[in-house]
Scaffold this motif. Structure first.
Motif, mmCIF file in Angstrom:
data_model
loop_
_atom_site.group_PDB
_atom_site.id
_atom_site.type_symbol
_atom_site.label_atom_id
_atom_site.label_comp_id
_atom_site.label_asym_id
_atom_site.label_seq_id
_atom_site.Cartn_x
_atom_site.Cartn_y
_atom_site.Cartn_z
ATOM 1 N N GLU A 1 -3.299 20.269 -11.290
ATOM 2 C CA GLU A 1 -3.205 18.814 -11.390
ATOM 3 C C GLU A 1 -4.026 18.360 -12.603
ATOM 4 O O GLU A 1 -5.054 18.963 -12.921
ATOM 5 N N VAL A 2 -3.589 17.272 -13.212
ATOM 6 C CA VAL A 2 -4.342 16.706 -14.323
ATOM 7 C C VAL A 2 -5.374 15.710 -13.777
ATOM 8 O O VAL A 2 -5.078 14.943 -12.861
ATOM 9 N N ALA A 3 -6.577 15.769 -14.326
ATOM 10 C CA ALA A 3 -7.619 14.814 -13.944
ATOM 11 C C ALA A 3 -8.333 14.343 -15.200
ATOM 12 O O ALA A 3 -8.007 14.780 -16.299
ATOM 13 N N PRO B 1 -5.009 7.548 -15.039
ATOM 14 C CA PRO B 1 -5.213 6.511 -14.015
ATOM 15 C C PRO B 1 -6.470 6.791 -13.172
ATOM 16 O O PRO B 1 -6.888 7.940 -13.038
ATOM 17 N N PRO B 2 -7.076 5.715 -12.616
ATOM 18 C CA PRO B 2 -8.329 5.852 -11.867
ATOM 19 C C PRO B 2 -8.247 6.824 -10.683
ATOM 20 O O PRO B 2 -9.256 7.429 -10.328
ATOM 21 N N ASN B 3 -7.061 6.968 -10.066
ATOM 22 C CA ASN B 3 -7.006 7.868 -8.909
ATOM 23 C C ASN B 3 -7.079 9.344 -9.304
ATOM 24 O O ASN B 3 -7.026 10.224 -8.465
ATOM 25 N N ARG B 4 -7.198 9.599 -10.593
ATOM 26 C CA ARG B 4 -7.374 10.981 -11.046
ATOM 27 C C ARG B 4 -8.769 11.215 -11.623
ATOM 28 O O ARG B 4 -8.997 12.187 -12.329
ATOM 29 N N ILE C 1 -6.415 -2.957 -3.685
ATOM 30 C CA ILE C 1 -6.904 -2.167 -2.552
ATOM 31 C C ILE C 1 -6.531 -0.718 -2.816
ATOM 32 O O ILE C 1 -5.802 -0.422 -3.774
ATOM 33 N N ASP C 2 -7.013 0.164 -1.982
ATOM 34 C CA ASP C 2 -6.734 1.578 -2.133
ATOM 35 C C ASP C 2 -5.219 1.812 -2.156
ATOM 36 O O ASP C 2 -4.534 1.510 -1.186
ATOM 37 N N GLY C 3 -4.693 2.280 -3.256
ATOM 38 C CA GLY C 3 -3.278 2.604 -3.341
ATOM 39 C C GLY C 3 -2.349 1.401 -3.401
ATOM 40 O O GLY C 3 -1.163 1.529 -3.128
ATOM 41 N N HIS D 1 0.855 -1.186 0.000
ATOM 42 C CA HIS D 1 0.000 0.000 0.000
ATOM 43 C C HIS D 1 0.886 1.228 0.000
ATOM 44 O O HIS D 1 1.855 1.328 0.735
ATOM 45 N N GLU D 2 0.541 2.151 -0.860
ATOM 46 C CA GLU D 2 1.336 3.369 -0.969
ATOM 47 C C GLU D 2 0.390 4.539 -0.801
ATOM 48 O O GLU D 2 -0.690 4.559 -1.401
ATOM 49 N N GLU D 3 0.780 5.505 0.006
ATOM 50 C CA GLU D 3 -0.046 6.702 0.128
ATOM 51 C C GLU D 3 -0.181 7.337 -1.247
ATOM 52 O O GLU D 3 0.809 7.512 -1.954
ATOM 53 N N SER D 4 -1.380 7.672 -1.607
ATOM 54 C CA SER D 4 -1.575 8.288 -2.910
ATOM 55 C C SER D 4 -0.886 9.650 -2.954
ATOM 56 O O SER D 4 -1.018 10.457 -2.047
ATOM 57 N N LYS D 5 -0.115 9.866 -3.997
ATOM 58 C CA LYS D 5 0.563 11.150 -4.136
ATOM 59 C C LYS D 5 -0.352 12.163 -4.822
ATOM 60 O O LYS D 5 -0.046 13.334 -4.916
ATOM 61 N N VAL D 6 -1.457 11.654 -5.312
ATOM 62 C CA VAL D 6 -2.392 12.530 -6.008
ATOM 63 C C VAL D 6 -3.399 13.063 -5.006
ATOM 64 O O VAL D 6 -4.042 12.297 -4.297
#
Lengths: 339, 296
Positions: free
Chosen positions: A248-250, A262-265, B165-167, A209-214
């Motif tokens: 930021e790009v979304a 990517p989905p997190n954007r 999972i998330d991230g 798991h990585e903290e989202s940078k976005v």
């Protein structure tokens, strides 16, 4: 009419001892719903060494935190988390239970709703309390679960008239995060948890798991592209503009589905809801699900080749033209102005 | 060791490809004009099940709940290589929310029986709720793994699955039976097998056979069913009386959530300022934004 509970519950998702943003947003909304109902706000925290999370919940207005703390509960696992939650809901019968529509919330909420025979509505973009007449029966103080539905152009209001517990999931950013004005004199109540064999059926072998940078919500400017951008490569011009003006790009869902971003954007009902100072929508037609996620931007610029695109109905400034010509001109004009 | 799978599939309106005739002039949508398709992630779920079968052996059975027209996707499943398909269809099942849907599907799974794995798509594109999978697992009393992207290992009665999972991701090991919902990246659905398509294109469900008998009074439904079944072309169909269900828990009546109001969003002509797509026009816009301190 049977007197029903006035409790509003929020499931607090935590990662490594920190509450998820969406959970704090839901506490902020839950406080208002509880006020409207004349009831109380309760937070449920499950994890290990999560006293700090419980205290955060109090500072967001929870009057009570139900805390299940056990080494086995450190990371989210479907069975023990849903058993604890289902048991608490069955015993206390809260009127409303809210979850973040995250990977965790979307795994947990349906399981709990199924066990407790509760109604559950996914991805609500608004929640209200109102008296409702449904099939000639009056229902006081129902939760209106409002969400765009069916691909577009429809807003559905869902209600749960006949069962005690109304549940909903909400995406990050939809509700605004506001800490309580005065510190709550709330209490933390321990919930006992004894692991049993059924809880241990699924083992976590590995977790990355990585903290989202976005962080789209914190961006003052968002440059968003839609399916009309045509390709992933074409997004580089949006990145260039975003870098230049500090944004930021979304992307819209269509752009995410097409693999352009990517989905997190993703901005919109099933992505993140944003409120930037400036939102530049490039090649985005503006389906209701997308508009739900960006209509509260202070200023909206729409660039689209189709002058009938719905996005022009929510923008402040419109340019009818080819994004791949307009955006480079925008970049050049801004550079010129900087000089 | 071989493993039997049950796959849950849904026919959905193709909301991703709105063509001109779907949108009415007033900006509302004509649902009837939407083409019906195989829910994309459910097709991925079937592919994953077929890969398990290819590798370990066992049977792949498919269940779909929906109107008679959902037989279309079941035939597609047969073309891809499913061993058997089942239609769950009854007016009493209509209008079901995820709770009532998962209740009926759970009963249908019990009736079909003999499974090690249940697969479904993460969510259907018409509602995007992702609730029916977990709610079915809960009602079956089995564990669930949602957002699965890869089956890492399958040995004896344990399965190892990598899920999103998330991230990031996690790898879980679960006993069988388990219900797994898959995301798009889990597999690429195989094309139809020409031979199977030829062989199965005349497969029919009960309501489809009903329609044939309605058109021809000389035919008897029981005989027709038997004839199709003897040629392996009958798609078994479960109605409310065929399943061990409480009718009060099915369909709209059994749904805790109800649609109170549906509003078609008709956009009014919003006020906005237009700028020409020219150097001059865009220069003016940038000047305005700078002047208004929009860039910070």
């Amino acid at each position: 009419m049977k007197k029903s509970s006035k409790e509003v519950w929020v499931f607090i998702e935590q990662h490594a001892g920190k509450p998820a943003e969406v959970s704090l947003e839901l506490l902020s909304k839950g406080r208002k719903l509880a006020e409207k109902l004349g009831g109380t706000l309760t937070a449920v925290v499950i994890g290990h060494d999560v006293q700090a999370v419980a205290k955060d919940a109090l500072s967001y207005g929870a009057k009570e935190v139900l805390l299940a703390d056990h080494p086995d509960l450190k990371d989210y696992k479907t069975i023990p988390y849903s058993s604890i939650m289902s048991d608490l809901v069955s015993r206390h019968q809260p009127r409303i239970v809210l979850y973040g529509a995250t990977f965790v919330g979307r795994d947990l909420a349906p399981r709990v709703a199924s066990f407790t025979h509760s109604g559950l509505t996914a991805d609500c973009t608004d929640l209200q309390i109102a008296d409702v007449t449904y099939l000639r029966k009056d229902h006081a103080d129902l939760l209106l679960q409002i969400r765009p539905a069916f691909g577009g152009n429809i807003i559905a209001t869902i209600i749960t008239p006949d069962v005690p517990v109304q549940m909903a999931t909400v995406r990050e950013g939809v509700m605004e995060k506001v800490a309580a004005e005065s510190p709550s004199d709330g209490k933390i109540t321990d919930v006992s948890y004894t692991p049993d064999e059924t809880a241990a059926v699924i083992n976590i072998i590995e977790r990355y798991h990585e903290e989202s940078k976005v962080n789209l919500k914190a961006a003052p400017i968002i440059v968003a592209g839609g399916y009309g951008m045509g390709s992933k490569d074409n997004f580089s011009v949006l990145q260039e503009l975003a870098d230049l003006i500090g944004g930021e790009v979304a992307g819209s869902r269509a752009a995410v589905d097409a693999g352009f971003v990517p989905p997190n954007r993703q901005v919109g009902q099933t992505g993140v809801t944003v409120r930037p100072k400036l939102y530049i929508a490039c090649g985005i037609s503006g389906a209701i699900q997308h508009r739900a996620g960006m209509k509260n931007a202070k200023k909206i610029i729409a660039i689209n080749i189709d002058h009938d695109a719905p996005i022009f109905n929510v923008c402040h400034y419109g340019i009818v033209g080819d994004v791949m010509e307009v955006v480079p001109m925008f970049i050049e004009a801004y550079r010129h102005k900087l000089k | 060791m071989s493993y039997n799978s049950i796959v849950l599939v849904k026919q959905v309106p193709d909301t991703a490809n709105l063509s001109g005739e779907v949108m009415r002039e007033d900006g509302t949508m004509n649902r009837g004009k939407l083409p019906a398709i195989f829910n994309p992630e459910d097709k991925v779920a079937l592919e994953v099940a077929l890969q398990v079968k290819d590798r370990y052996g066992g049977k792949v059975k498919v269940i779909s709940m929906g109107p008679p027209k959902a037989s279309d996707v079941l035939r597609e499943c047969l073309y891809m290589g499913a061993d058997e398909t089942f239609l769950v269809s009854d007016r009493k099942f209509a209008g079901a929310d995820t709770q009532a849907t998962s209740y009926v599907i759970c009963k249908a799974i019990r009736k079909v029986g003999d499974y090690d794995l249940v697969f479904a798509g993460r969510q259907a594109i018409d509602g995007d709720t992702a609730q029916v999978g977990p709610q079915t697992a809960e009602k079956l009393g089995i564990p669930q793994i949602t957002y699965a992207e890869e089956i890492v290992d399958l040995q004896d009665s344990r399965i190892t699955v990598k899920r999103r999972i998330d991230g990031g991701h996690e790898v879980l090991e679960s006993p069988l039976p388990v219900l797994i919902t898959v995301i798009k990246s889990a597999a690429t659905p195989r094309p139809f097998k020409a031979k199977r398509a030829m062989a199965m294109k005349n497969a029919r469900s009960l309501p489809e056979l009903d329609r044939i008998t309605e058109a021809n009074s000389l035919l008897n439904i029981e005989d027709l069913k038997e004839e199709y079944a003897s040629n392996n072309l009958y798609i078994p169909t479960y109605m409310v009386d065929d399943l061990d269900v409480d009718p009060d828990r099915c369909g709209l009546a059994g749904s805790p959530t109800k649609v109170h109001k549906v509003e078609y969003v008709v956009l009014e002509g919003g006020e906005h300022e237009n700028f020409e797509p020219t150097k001059k026009g865009i220069g003016d816009l940038v000047d305005k934004l700078v002047h208004d301190h929009i860039f910070g």
